[in-house]
Scaffold this motif. Structure first.
Motif, short mmCIF file in Angstrom:
data_model
loop_
_atom_site.label_atom_id
_atom_site.label_comp_id
_atom_site.label_asym_id
_atom_site.label_seq_id
_atom_site.Cartn_x
_atom_site.Cartn_y
_atom_site.Cartn_z
N HIS A 218 -48.66 82.92 9.85
CA HIS A 218 -47.62 83.01 8.83
C HIS A 218 -46.72 84.22 9.14
O HIS A 218 -47.17 85.17 9.79
N CYS A 219 -45.49 84.18 8.62
CA CYS A 219 -44.57 85.30 8.84
C CYS A 219 -43.71 85.47 7.59
O CYS A 219 -43.32 84.49 6.96
N ALA A 220 -43.46 86.73 7.22
CA ALA A 220 -42.60 86.98 6.06
C ALA A 220 -41.69 88.18 6.33
O ALA A 220 -42.19 89.23 6.67
N SER B 121 -40.11 80.50 12.75
CA SER B 121 -40.43 79.29 11.99
C SER B 121 -40.93 78.17 12.89
O SER B 121 -41.53 77.22 12.41
N GLU B 122 -40.67 78.29 14.19
CA GLU B 122 -41.16 77.24 15.10
C GLU B 122 -42.64 77.44 15.45
O GLU B 122 -43.29 76.55 15.97
N LEU B 123 -43.16 78.65 15.18
CA LEU B 123 -44.55 78.96 15.55
C LEU B 123 -45.42 79.30 14.35
O LEU B 123 -46.65 79.32 14.45
N ALA B 124 -44.77 79.62 13.24
CA ALA B 124 -45.51 80.10 12.07
C ALA B 124 -44.85 79.54 10.82
O ALA B 124 -43.71 79.06 10.87
N GLU B 125 -45.56 79.63 9.69
CA GLU B 125 -44.92 79.26 8.43
C GLU B 125 -44.24 80.49 7.86
O GLU B 125 -44.89 81.53 7.66
N ASN B 126 -42.94 80.41 7.63
CA ASN B 126 -42.21 81.55 7.07
C ASN B 126 -42.31 81.58 5.55
O ASN B 126 -42.35 80.53 4.91
N HIS B 127 -42.32 82.79 4.98
CA HIS B 127 -42.36 82.96 3.52
C HIS B 127 -41.31 83.97 3.13
O HIS B 127 -41.21 85.03 3.75
N VAL B 128 -40.54 83.66 2.09
CA VAL B 128 -39.50 84.58 1.64
C VAL B 128 -40.08 85.51 0.59
O VAL B 128 -40.40 85.08 -0.52
N ILE B 129 -40.29 86.78 0.95
CA ILE B 129 -40.71 87.78 -0.04
C ILE B 129 -40.03 89.11 0.28
O ILE B 129 -39.46 89.27 1.36
N ASN B 130 -40.13 90.03 -0.65
CA ASN B 130 -39.64 91.38 -0.41
C ASN B 130 -40.76 92.15 0.30
O ASN B 130 -41.78 92.46 -0.31
N LYS C 178 -56.84 83.84 10.44
CA LYS C 178 -55.54 83.57 9.82
C LYS C 178 -54.73 84.87 9.83
O LYS C 178 -55.22 85.90 9.35
N ALA C 179 -53.53 84.81 10.38
CA ALA C 179 -52.75 86.03 10.52
C ALA C 179 -51.39 85.90 9.84
O ALA C 179 -50.77 84.83 9.85
N LEU C 180 -50.95 87.02 9.27
CA LEU C 180 -49.63 87.11 8.62
C LEU C 180 -48.87 88.26 9.26
O LEU C 180 -49.36 89.39 9.28
N VAL C 181 -47.69 87.98 9.78
CA VAL C 181 -46.83 89.01 10.37
C VAL C 181 -45.72 89.34 9.39
O VAL C 181 -45.05 88.44 8.87
N GLU D 3 -40.93 91.01 15.69
CA GLU D 3 -41.85 90.13 14.96
C GLU D 3 -41.93 88.75 15.61
O GLU D 3 -42.99 88.13 15.63
N HIS D 4 -40.81 88.28 16.16
CA HIS D 4 -40.88 87.00 16.88
C HIS D 4 -41.82 87.16 18.09
O HIS D 4 -42.63 86.28 18.38
N ALA D 5 -41.74 88.31 18.77
CA ALA D 5 -42.64 88.56 19.91
C ALA D 5 -44.09 88.64 19.45
O ALA D 5 -45.00 88.12 20.12
N LEU D 6 -44.34 89.28 18.31
CA LEU D 6 -45.72 89.37 17.78
C LEU D 6 -46.24 87.98 17.42
O LEU D 6 -47.38 87.63 17.75
N VAL D 7 -45.40 87.19 16.75
CA VAL D 7 -45.81 85.84 16.37
C VAL D 7 -46.09 85.01 17.62
O VAL D 7 -47.09 84.29 17.70
#
Ligand code: AMP
Ligand code: GLY
Length: 417
Positions: A29-31, A38-47, A2-5, A12-16
């Motif tokens: 996942h990506c934040a 968002s088309e390849l990963a679940e996005n999360h809104v955080i600081n 499980k990976a989070l970018v 970051e889009h290239a990494l995802v």
């Protein structure tokens, strides 16, 4: 895995995208991410510069790898926080990230390690600046000591402009001008072992023919047909290994990716700068060429297992990326304009669009939301084909007031630096 970018730009889009193509990555996942991720990963809104917020998210989703894209979270110590909690992370601790966060620190490490770089002076007052400008002569190079998103450097023949930039920045590094072509070499490091990726070239100035102000980067290509044989080995020996060894000696081992910005001057290779992360937009072309699965490779920088990586696999051929920038960039960019032609650009053979400064407008449409809006990638059998495809895809994009360079990899396609 499980990976989070962490991050939300073209890099970051290239990494995802690269992680999504890795069969070992089961959940992505990506934040904060962007509409593209968002088309390849679940996005999360955080600081993302808040170490606790990042750690909480990583723990909640059970991340087995957190990939930190931008410099700001690294310099803020987000990797330290993740390591403290035992979460595998790609990216150096705060102390090692100073190699990017402070130009003066980078110069000090290079001096101690005997790494070739431009002669320089750290200046705090107008008279120190004036003395240093006299010492090195024109063209003048004045750098903000801290982070400035690629825009803190002025290279100019105009002494008044050099002095004004120094005054605006406060603490600056004034240095000798380096001639010759530039290249970026990304090197994975686990603190001891190092593995180079493919060298790439970035286009820093805003306009064709290297005119206009410095930007974060307007385009890139890889590989470099003009690079002398043995160049990567030479850089590893004279620049990368001594720097990584010096950081380890200081008790701040470098784990993550060391970005060496280099100039091939008439007097040999010189370091222009170090960064503590993947470069943007060079990552877009380097990862396009990488055939080795990315997840385990990035994870190995944290676990100290990079010594077991014996050679990476690269796809034959070449890649070119062209950045579509918003009106006003690198000053204050226009935001909120609808972007058309994304599907048409993605339909061009051998080309695809990576999102950078974009945001959703309603549920279906995408609008501009930053200076570098899109990073359009083309690949092919050689640079000429990769260029053609990238520019064909760029021609499909509709964005009011936007601009791009038309000369990305033009000379390289002819074998020239
Ligand atoms: P930096 O933020 O240090 O990478 O600088 C941004 C850009 O300014 C570099 O990629 C170079 O194009 C240019 N630059 C920086 N330092 C020098 C130098 N000493 N001589 C010539 N150009 C430089
Ligand atoms: N492309 C330059 C950088 O990422 O700093």
């Amino acid at each position: 895995m499980k990976a989070l970018v962490i991050g939300g730009g073209g890099r970051e889009h290239a990494l995802v995208r690269a992680l999504s193509l890795d069969p070992g990555v089961t959940s992505l996942h990506c934040a904060p991410g962007n509409p593209g991720t968002s088309e390849l990963a679940e996005n999360h809104v955080i600081n993302v510069t808040d170490g606790l917020a990042v750690t909480e998210l990583a723990a909640r989703i059970g991340a087995e790898l957190v990939v930190i894209g931008p410099e700001a979270p690294l310099v803020a110590g987000v990797a330290d926080e993740l390591r403290r909690r035992g979460i595998p992370v790609f990216g150096p601790d705060q102390a090692a990230a100073r190699i990017e966060g402070s130009k003066a620190f980078a110069k000090e490490v290079m001096a101690a390690a005997g790494v070739p770089t431009a002669a320089s002076r750290v200046c705090r007052t107008a008279s120190q600046v004036s003395e240093a400008l006299d010492l090195f002569g024109p063209p003048y190079v004045v750098k903000n000591d801290g982070l400035a998103a690629g825009k803190g450097v002025v290279v100019t023949e105009d002494r008044k402009l050099a002095e004004r930039h120094a005054q605006e920045c406060g603490r600056v590094v004034v240095e000798e001008y380096l001639d010759g072509p530039e290249l970026s070499l990304f090197v994975l490091s686990d603190g001891r072992n190092t593995v180079p990726l493919l060298p790439a070239q970035d286009f820093k100035r805003a306009h064709d023919g290297d005119q206009g102000p410095n930007t974060g980067g307007m385009g890139a290509y890889a590989p470099l047909p003009w690079a002398p044989p043995g160049l990567v080995d030479e850089v590893m020996e004279t620049v990368v290994r001594p720097t990584v060894a010096e950081l380890a000696r200081r008790g701040t081992p470098y784990q993550g990716l060391l970005y060496a910005g280099l100039a091939l001057t008439s007097r040999g290779v010189r370091v222009v700068e170090f960064n503590a992360r993947f470069g943007d937009p060079e990552t877009q072309v380097v990862l396009d060429r990488l055939a080795t699965p990315l997840g385990a490779l990035l994870q190995a920088t944290d676990t100290g297992n990079l010594g077991g990586v014996t050679g990476l696999e690269w796809r034959p051929g070449a890649a070119v990326t062209v950045v579509v920038a918003a009106e006003g960039y690198p000053g204050t960019p226009a935001k909120g304009d609808l972007i058309g032609g994304l599907a048409e650009a993605n339909a061009v053979e051998g080309a695809y669009v990576l999102h950078a400064g974009t945001a959703w407008s309603g549920v279906r449409d995408v609008k501009s939301n930053g200076g570098r809006v899109l990073s359009v990638v083309g690949s092919g059998a050689d640079l000429a084909e990769a260029r053609r495809r990238a520019y064909e895809a760029v021609s499909k994009i509709e964005l009011r007031g936007s601009f791009y360079r038309t000369d990305i990899a033009e000379r390289a396609a002819l074998g020239q630096a």
